[in-house]
Design a protein around this motif. Structure first.
Motif, PDB file in Angstrom:
ATOM      1  N   HIS A   1       9.964   3.333  -2.984  1.00 34.76           N
ATOM      2  CA  HIS A   1       9.903   3.495  -1.537  1.00 34.76           C
ATOM      3  C   HIS A   1       8.522   3.096  -1.041  1.00 34.76           C
ATOM      4  O   HIS A   1       7.543   3.168  -1.779  1.00 34.76           O
ATOM      5  CB  HIS A   1      10.176   4.954  -1.139  1.00 34.76           C
ATOM      6  CG  HIS A   1      11.509   5.470  -1.587  1.00 34.76           C
ATOM      7  ND1 HIS A   1      11.776   5.771  -2.905  1.00 34.76           N
ATOM      8  CD2 HIS A   1      12.648   5.742  -0.895  1.00 34.76           C
ATOM      9  CE1 HIS A   1      13.028   6.201  -3.012  1.00 34.76           C
ATOM     10  NE2 HIS A   1      13.574   6.200  -1.795  1.00 34.76           N
ATOM     11  N   SER A   2       8.454   2.704   0.215  1.00 33.32           N
ATOM     12  CA  SER A   2       7.159   2.437   0.815  1.00 33.32           C
ATOM     13  C   SER A   2       6.753   3.657   1.646  1.00 33.32           C
ATOM     14  O   SER A   2       7.602   4.340   2.212  1.00 33.32           O
ATOM     15  CB  SER A   2       7.206   1.197   1.707  1.00 33.32           C
ATOM     16  OG  SER A   2       8.138   1.377   2.765  1.00 33.32           O
ATOM     17  N   VAL A   3       5.451   3.929   1.695  1.00 39.15           N
ATOM     18  CA  VAL A   3       4.928   5.071   2.447  1.00 39.15           C
ATOM     19  C   VAL A   3       4.046   4.526   3.567  1.00 39.15           C
ATOM     20  O   VAL A   3       3.012   3.916   3.308  1.00 39.15           O
ATOM     21  CB  VAL A   3       4.140   6.036   1.544  1.00 39.15           C
ATOM     22  CG1 VAL A   3       3.592   7.199   2.369  1.00 39.15           C
ATOM     23  CG2 VAL A   3       5.024   6.546   0.406  1.00 39.15           C
ATOM     24  N   ASP A   4       4.464   4.735   4.795  1.00 40.74           N
ATOM     25  CA  ASP A   4       3.750   4.234   5.969  1.00 40.74           C
ATOM     26  C   ASP A   4       2.943   5.383   6.583  1.00 40.74           C
ATOM     27  O   ASP A   4       3.507   6.353   7.092  1.00 40.74           O
ATOM     28  CB  ASP A   4       4.756   3.685   6.984  1.00 40.74           C
ATOM     29  CG  ASP A   4       4.072   3.082   8.204  1.00 40.74           C
ATOM     30  OD1 ASP A   4       2.852   2.839   8.133  1.00 40.74           O
ATOM     31  OD2 ASP A   4       4.759   2.867   9.227  1.00 40.74           O
ATOM     32  N   VAL A   5       1.616   5.298   6.520  1.00 45.19           N
ATOM     33  CA  VAL A   5       0.728   6.372   6.988  1.00 45.19           C
ATOM     34  C   VAL A   5       0.047   5.941   8.281  1.00 45.19           C
ATOM     35  O   VAL A   5      -0.614   4.893   8.319  1.00 45.19           O
ATOM     36  CB  VAL A   5      -0.333   6.724   5.920  1.00 45.19           C
ATOM     37  CG1 VAL A   5      -1.235   7.850   6.440  1.00 45.19           C
ATOM     38  CG2 VAL A   5       0.336   7.126   4.612  1.00 45.19           C
TER      39      VAL A   5
END
Length: 785
Positions: free
Chosen positions: A409-413
């Motif tokens: 998964h990608s984590v967008d902060v």
């Protein structure tokens, strides 16, 4: 003939007065409403004696004013009389006289008795004592006749007779008022009871009293006062095994028919809409003094929550067993494979086998660690080490650890650089984020995005984790953070890998920080977001007052003097809270009587108030409206209801926090510490001013009469520590620990020397100090503002 006429006239006058007395006695005895009785007593006293004014005052057993009412006065004179500071004492003085009092000038009488200052020009008066038995409980006072004549001995005698009759009427009215209050308290207690209660009239079988929980269980409309036996017969009932039960065999009907108590009998109520409620029923017959069966009280305990809890417990044990069995199976498989090899494995195979064993052992270690954390949270022994922590750094570390675990998964902060730091335990906050990332991944498809955002909300930083996954059904939201929850995945057969503990542990960690955690979801298939809050560090004050902050924290740890006022009508809750506070070093001031709150606020001056929301006579909201000075200190509402509207209302009124029962000692102490810490931060951001002295904590400057005073760092630390704790005596040991961190081996003479130098620089006379006061045999203190 003249003598006969005189006697006839006296007889007529006596007859008129007797009729007037009889009529007055009937009027004051005709009603039991206390306010109406008081008004009738004063009006009748004036009518009987021809007086312009009348007043009545009664006192309770402790000698405190209970009732006061005046009749015939103008609004202006009534206000003046009420503002007379010695008025209550004058009334008490008159009520304590052995005999009635008759005088020509009330103002002169009050001055002579030591109660000067009465500005209402009242002349002649008569007062008579109100006696209940041999106890004098008040006085009736009449003043100034309509014809401006003096009061006679006959007027005095009439007032004495009337006062004796008024005593009976007032006593009855007070008893009735007490009975009504007791009845209202009982009804409030019954209506807020978590078990269903209804009372059946024995002769007719009709239900005469139904509380809110019984209405819910029996599907009775809220606006329906009661229902008949025929209405009950329209419901269906079965036993726990599913077999039908006749109406005549219901527990409350058997108790009504046989007059015997029925205990703990299982009963399933089948409502008109087809829904069912499994209950445990107790039925008790209630008899009159002569033994006649009057009513039957039935108590219904809803077993559905217990059944749900048992089901979740069984599922939880099954999940834990599965999670333990899976790695053990892998490890055992590797061992069996190695042992069964006919030829020695090559080094690559050995490394692969050891990698499998290590990975599965780590999995078991994590599971056991989570179980231990959950046990500590439930036992109230879970602790966190709080330091100023940057949220952005914690999020980045958690993101890196999550992605390195092989998730796709990608984590967008979102940017968090503008947010203040939080009071947090770095490792535990990372654990919360990792658990939330893992649960988000478990409910989402590979390659989907997990979002992380944060914002400042009042004195908290709120961190939100969102996913694009399966979502959460509305009925699962309330149980999501419980120990037996199965995580966020709502797809059948799909495990979140969290063995029902991750989100419960997140809640325990967040609450140990003094924050909250909650979830929102639009429903199945529409993703979810989980938000948690952590107390923020005051960014403006932190950079310049960090040393003071550490000093206050160490002082609190060394000698906690905060007084906590606890109001709760539940004896068990009161005992639990008091024990928790005492063990943590707080001074607990506990009461179950809302009437004592105002007195305790003045007498004890607590640093914080724990206020139960639901009270017999008034809820916590009403108590705050009635006694606004409660909000002069932090207030934490305690309630068994997790209702968003109630929580919002509490914060609108000015509450510092809201905690839902049941709660652990860890959560309670964390919320108290957070509330006290926020109060201190607010106080420390404001300049301390006393006379010409000003201590600015933000700029770390000290001035006297506008002129800067040059202090060494140690002198400033000593002065600011005293000012921060203004009004509180600090011992030599506390000051040594506060300034030098050496409470054990420090020398009190060191403190005295620095205080002497500090006073000299401030121009403070040691023999008659203004800014730093000596507390004999203790230490020093700064005056409270």
């Amino acid at each position: 003939m003249v003598e006969i006429d005189r006697l006839r006239a006296e007889n007529e006058m006596l007859r008129a007065r007797l009729l007037g007395m009889t009529d007055a006695i009937l009027r004051i005895s005709a009603d039991l409403d206390l306010d109406k009785v008081l008004q009738e007593v004063t009006d009748s006293a004036r009518t009987l004696t021809g007086a312009r004014y009348a007043a009545i005052a009664t006192f309770d057993e402790a000698g405190e004013l209970q009732d006061w009412l005046a009749s015939g006065l103008s609004d202006h004179d009534r206000d003046k009389l009420l503002s007379f500071g010695a008025g209550v004492e004058l009334s008490k003085h008159l009520s304590q006289q052995r005999d009635s009092v008759r005088d020509t000038d009330l103002v002169a009488y009050a001055d002579a008795a030591g109660f000067s200052g009465l500005e209402v020009p009242i002349g002649a008066f008569v007062s008579a004592q109100i006696r209940v038995g041999d106890v004098q409980v008040g006085t009736i006072c009449i003043a100034e006749k309509h014809d401006d004549s003096e009061f006679t001995a006959e007027d005095e005698e009439i007032l004495e007779i009337f006062a004796s009759q008024a005593a009976s009427a007032l006593n009855n009215a007070h008893r009735y008022s007490d009975e009504q209050q007791g009845k209202a308290d009982l009804e409030a207690l019954v209506n807020t009871s978590p078990v269903g209660v209804f009372v059946v009239d024995a002769p007719t079988g009709d239900v005469s009293l139904v509380n809110a929980e019984a209405r819910r269980l029996l599907s009775l409309d809220a606006d329906q006062d009661g229902f008949s036996a025929a209405s009950l017969r329209r419901l269906s009932f079965t036993r726990m095994d599913g077999s039908d039960i006749a109406y005549e065999d219901l527990p409350f009907e058997r108790a009504r028919r046989e007059g015997e108590t029925v205990r703990a009998e299982g009963l399933v109520i089948v409502r008109p809409d087809g829904s069912e409620a499994a209950t445990l029923v107790n039925a008790t017959p209630i008899r009159s003094g002569d033994g006649e069966l009057r009513t039957v009280m039935a108590i219904f305990q809803d077993m559905s929550p217990l059944e749900d809890l048992e089901r979740m417990r069984a599922e939880f044990l099954a999940m834990v067993s599965h999670e333990l069995r899976a790695p053990l199976t892998s490890i055992k498989g590797v061992a069996a494979t190695m042992r069964g090899m006919l030829v020695p494995p090559d080094p690559a195979e050995v490394r692969q086998f050891f990698s499998i064993v290590e990975e599965q052992a780590d999995h078991m270690r994590d599971l056991i660690s989570d179980l231990q954390d959950m046990t500590r949270i439930e036992a109230g022994t879970f602790s966190v080490k709080l330091d100023p922590v940057g949220v952005d750094a914690v999020v980045e570390h958690a993101k890196s650890a999550f992605l390195s675990g092989g998730y796709r998964h990608s984590v967008d902060v979102e940017s968090m650089s503008s947010l203040p730091r939080v009071w947090g335990d770095r490792q535990r906050l990372m654990q919360v984020l990792l658990n939330l990332f893992t649960n988000a991944a478990a409910s989402s498809h590979d390659w989907s995005t997990i979002g992380v955002s944060a914002s400042l909300e009042d004195n908290y930083v709120a961190v939100t984790v969102t996913d694009e996954g399966a979502g959460i059904a509305p009925e699962r939201l309330p149980q999501l953070f419980t120990k037996f929850s199965q995580g966020m995945s709502s797809e059948p057969g799909r495990s979140d890998g969290g063995y029902g503990l991750r989100l419960a542990i997140c809640r325990g960690i967040v609450e140990a920080h003094g924050g909250r955690i909650w979830a929102l979801s639009a429903g199945d298939g529409r993703g979810a977001q989980i938000t948690f809050t952590i107390p923020a560090v005051d960014a403006a004050a932190n950079e310049t007052a960090s040393s003071e902050r550490r000093g206050v924290d160490s002082l609190r740890a060394a000698s906690r003097a905060e007084r906590i006022l606890v109001l709760d009508d539940d004896p068990q809750a009161l005992r639990f809270i008091r024990t928790t506070l005492s063990r943590a070093g707080y001074a607990a001031i506990a009461t179950s009587d809302p009437g004592e709150v105002e007195h305790l606020l003045d007498a004890e001056m607590p640093h914080l108030v724990l206020l139960d929301l639901v009270l017999p006579s008034a809820d916590g909201f009403e108590l705050i409206r009635r006694i606004p000075k409660i909000l002069e200190v932090p207030v934490i509402f305690v309630s068994g209801r997790s209702d968003e509207k109630q929580i919002g209302k509490a914060f609108e009124l000015g509450a510092s926090d809201y905690i839902v029962k049941p709660f652990s000692p860890t959560e309670l102490l964390a919320r108290i510490n957070a509330a006290l810490r926020r109060r201190e931060q607010t106080q420390h951001a404001e300049t301390y001013r006393l006379g010409d002295l000003a201590v600015d904590y933000l700029s770390r400057t000290v001035t006297v009469a506008g002129q800067a005073v040059k202090l060494t760092p140690t002198e400033y630390k000593l002065l600011s520590g005293l000012c921060i704790n203004a009004g509180r005596a600090l011992s030599y040991e506390q000051l040594l620990d506060l300034v030098w961190g050496d409470a054990e081996g420090g020398d009190a003479q060191r403190v005295r020397t620095f205080i002497k130098d500090l006073r000299a620089k401030l121009g403070d006379d040691a023999r008659n100090p203004t800014y730093i006061l000596t507390v004999p045999n203790v230490g020093y203190r700064a005056p409270a503002l």
